[in-house]
Design an enzyme around this catalytic site. Structure first.
Site, PDB file in Angstrom:
ATOM      1  N   MET A 318       0.831  -1.204   0.000  1.00  0.00           N
ATOM      2  CA  MET A 318       0.000   0.000   0.000  1.00  0.00           C
ATOM      3  C   MET A 318       0.868   1.258   0.000  1.00  0.00           C
ATOM      4  O   MET A 318       0.569   2.235  -0.688  1.00  0.00           O
ATOM      5  CB  MET A 318      -0.939   0.013   1.207  1.00  0.00           C
ATOM      6  CG  MET A 318      -1.921   1.166   1.213  1.00  0.00           C
ATOM      7  SD  MET A 318      -3.022   1.171   2.650  1.00  0.00           S
ATOM      8  CE  MET A 318      -4.050  -0.253   2.289  1.00  0.00           C
ATOM      9  N   TRP A 321       2.365   1.626  -3.365  1.00  0.00           N
ATOM     10  CA  TRP A 321       1.329   1.992  -4.325  1.00  0.00           C
ATOM     11  C   TRP A 321       1.149   3.507  -4.380  1.00  0.00           C
ATOM     12  O   TRP A 321       0.942   4.082  -5.452  1.00  0.00           O
ATOM     13  CB  TRP A 321       0.011   1.314  -3.958  1.00  0.00           C
ATOM     14  CG  TRP A 321      -1.152   1.836  -4.750  1.00  0.00           C
ATOM     15  CD1 TRP A 321      -1.433   1.593  -6.067  1.00  0.00           C
ATOM     16  CD2 TRP A 321      -2.173   2.719  -4.282  1.00  0.00           C
ATOM     17  NE1 TRP A 321      -2.577   2.262  -6.445  1.00  0.00           N
ATOM     18  CE2 TRP A 321      -3.061   2.962  -5.366  1.00  0.00           C
ATOM     19  CE3 TRP A 321      -2.444   3.316  -3.052  1.00  0.00           C
ATOM     20  CZ2 TRP A 321      -4.178   3.772  -5.259  1.00  0.00           C
ATOM     21  CZ3 TRP A 321      -3.565   4.129  -2.948  1.00  0.00           C
ATOM     22  CH2 TRP A 321      -4.408   4.346  -4.028  1.00  0.00           C
ATOM     23  N   HIS A 322       1.261   4.173  -3.238  1.00  0.00           N
ATOM     24  CA  HIS A 322       1.138   5.627  -3.229  1.00  0.00           C
ATOM     25  C   HIS A 322       2.323   6.291  -3.946  1.00  0.00           C
ATOM     26  O   HIS A 322       2.199   7.400  -4.461  1.00  0.00           O
ATOM     27  CB  HIS A 322       1.053   6.151  -1.789  1.00  0.00           C
ATOM     28  CG  HIS A 322      -0.301   5.951  -1.170  1.00  0.00           C
ATOM     29  ND1 HIS A 322      -0.572   4.924  -0.287  1.00  0.00           N
ATOM     30  CD2 HIS A 322      -1.469   6.637  -1.313  1.00  0.00           C
ATOM     31  CE1 HIS A 322      -1.841   4.998   0.086  1.00  0.00           C
ATOM     32  NE2 HIS A 322      -2.405   6.022  -0.521  1.00  0.00           N
ATOM     33  N   GLY A 323       3.453   5.618  -3.957  1.00  0.00           N
ATOM     34  CA  GLY A 323       4.632   6.164  -4.620  1.00  0.00           C
ATOM     35  C   GLY A 323       5.897   5.619  -3.981  1.00  0.00           C
ATOM     36  O   GLY A 323       5.869   5.032  -2.899  1.00  0.00           O
TER      37      GLY A 323
END
Length: 389
Positions: A318, A321-323
């Protein structure tokens, strides 16, 4: 060409109101004009991405890529249930998103990507996983296109599931059913205006924009933490209400995304209330799959340790996934630690009966503590603490 970023301007709402008028009038008669809905889907994608040709081209290439993978893997899966091929398909499906996230650090890749690629990727990955499980045995490419590129939720979710979406697509609401959807949809849109353009705006302008928050003093950072947490919720929850509301007007009941998250009693409760479509997606397709595989193949004997590893992997993914920025990775690790600590404390308390669950004062204290744990995680996420590392 003029850009129409979803829900970012009054002009967008005027446009969508005019274009949805035929859908509403026909829906109130208990019918659906699918040809117009298809035209509207394509038109909105052109209007949203048309002012940035590279984004539009990236979107089209992405859709062709994902549709090819889905159709190709379905044909393979009907003959062979090969794990290596499945993992290859998942890797190929994730590849565009990986390159876009990498482009934050590699300027040469900055031409890649389009608004909402993260959320659109979840839909195609979910379909591949359901094909692997045998839950999807046939697909219609046009319906898959409508699902993956569903314009009300394309930029930031919520993240729908194909089988649920397919059920709504196949069911044409009666006039009475559509009147209910229309009322609920409009209500959600007005709530979205309250959240995003009134409360969120006021928090951003007068709280986060206050000169008192400009320094890196403990007091300034502490006040910023509360302000940013409130802004993040009202801005994102407002957007979600817009997206869900417009979906309802199209006869598609996109899933809810927030349920009073700041009243959570612990971190488990929080992730059942915050960005629920994302949280449940990670739970079902990362955490549960890891735990199932680890138990089935007997990687470890301790099922609690397997669960802890699964939680860690879940939140690390997660975070990435945001960066690929450090603040997002720390954010993921922080939530993994908080979630595992909560889980262990619940098991310990259940065994030793130290604190009663039904005591209202205990519940109030639990909500207060959880609120601050959450807000500090958002402070990490915001990047305000980047000067520390």
């Amino acid at each position: 060409m003029t850009s129409f970023i979803p829900y970012a301007s009054f002009r967008f709402f005027v446009l969508i109101g005019v274009l949805l008028l035929p859908v509403i009038l026909i829906g109130l008669r208990g019918r659906r004009w699918q040809a117009y809905n298809n035209f509207l889907a394509c038109l909105m994608l052109v209007l949203i991405f048309g002012s940035k040709p590279l984004q539009l081209v990236s979107l089209l290439v992405f859709l062709v890529w994902q549709l090819t993978l889905i159709r190709g893997y379905l044909a393979i899966r009907q003959k062979h249930n090969s794990a290596p091929i499945f993992y290859l398909m998942i890797a190929l499906s994730v590849l565009p998103l990986f390159l876009v996230k990498l482009s934050m650090d590699v300027s040469a890749l900055s031409f890649l990507g389009f608004l909402g690629i993260s959320y659109v990727s979840f839909r195609s990955i979910e379909m591949l996983m359901n094909i692997r499980d045998g839950a999807i045995k046939t697909v219609t490419l046009w319906r898959v296109f409508r699902f993956i590129a569903f314009f009300p939720t394309i930029s930031s979710g919520p993240i729908d599931r194909y089988k649920r979406f397919e059920k709504d697509e196949e069911h044409v609401p009666s006039g009475a059913e559509y009147r209910t959807l229309l009322y609920q949809g409009l209500n959600k849109i007005f709530i979205g205006f309250l959240y995003k353009y009134i409360i969120g705006y006021l928090v951003y302008k007068y709280w986060l924009g206050s000169p008192l928050l400009a320094s890196n003093s403990v007091q300034s950072i502490w006040l910023y933490m509360y302000g940013y947490s409130m802004y993040l919720f009202f801005d994102f929850a407002g957007y979600s209400q817009f997206a869900i509301g417009v979906s309802y007007l199209l006869g598609i009941k996109s899933p809810e995304n927030f349920n009073l998250p700041f009243l959570s009693r612990n971190m488990k409760d929080f992730w059942n209330r915050w960005h629920m479509s994302l949280s449940f997606w990670f739970r079902d397709f990362i955490y549960m799959r890891f735990v199932y595989t680890a138990v089935k193949k007997k990687w470890l004997k301790d099922r609690y340790l397997i669960g802890d590893i699964g939680i860690t992997i879940n939140f690390l993914v997660m975070g990435f996934w945001h960066g690929f920025l450090l603040q997002y990775i720390i954010y993921g690790i922080y939530h993994a630690i908080a979630f595992i600590t909560c889980d262990r404390w619940e098991r310990f308390n259940k065994k030793h009966h130290l604190i009663p669950k039904d005591n209202k004062w205990v519940n109030a204290l639990a909500i207060l503590v959880t609120f601050h744990v959450i807000c500090f995680s958002f402070l990490i996420f915001s990047g305000r603490l980047n000067f520390l590392w």
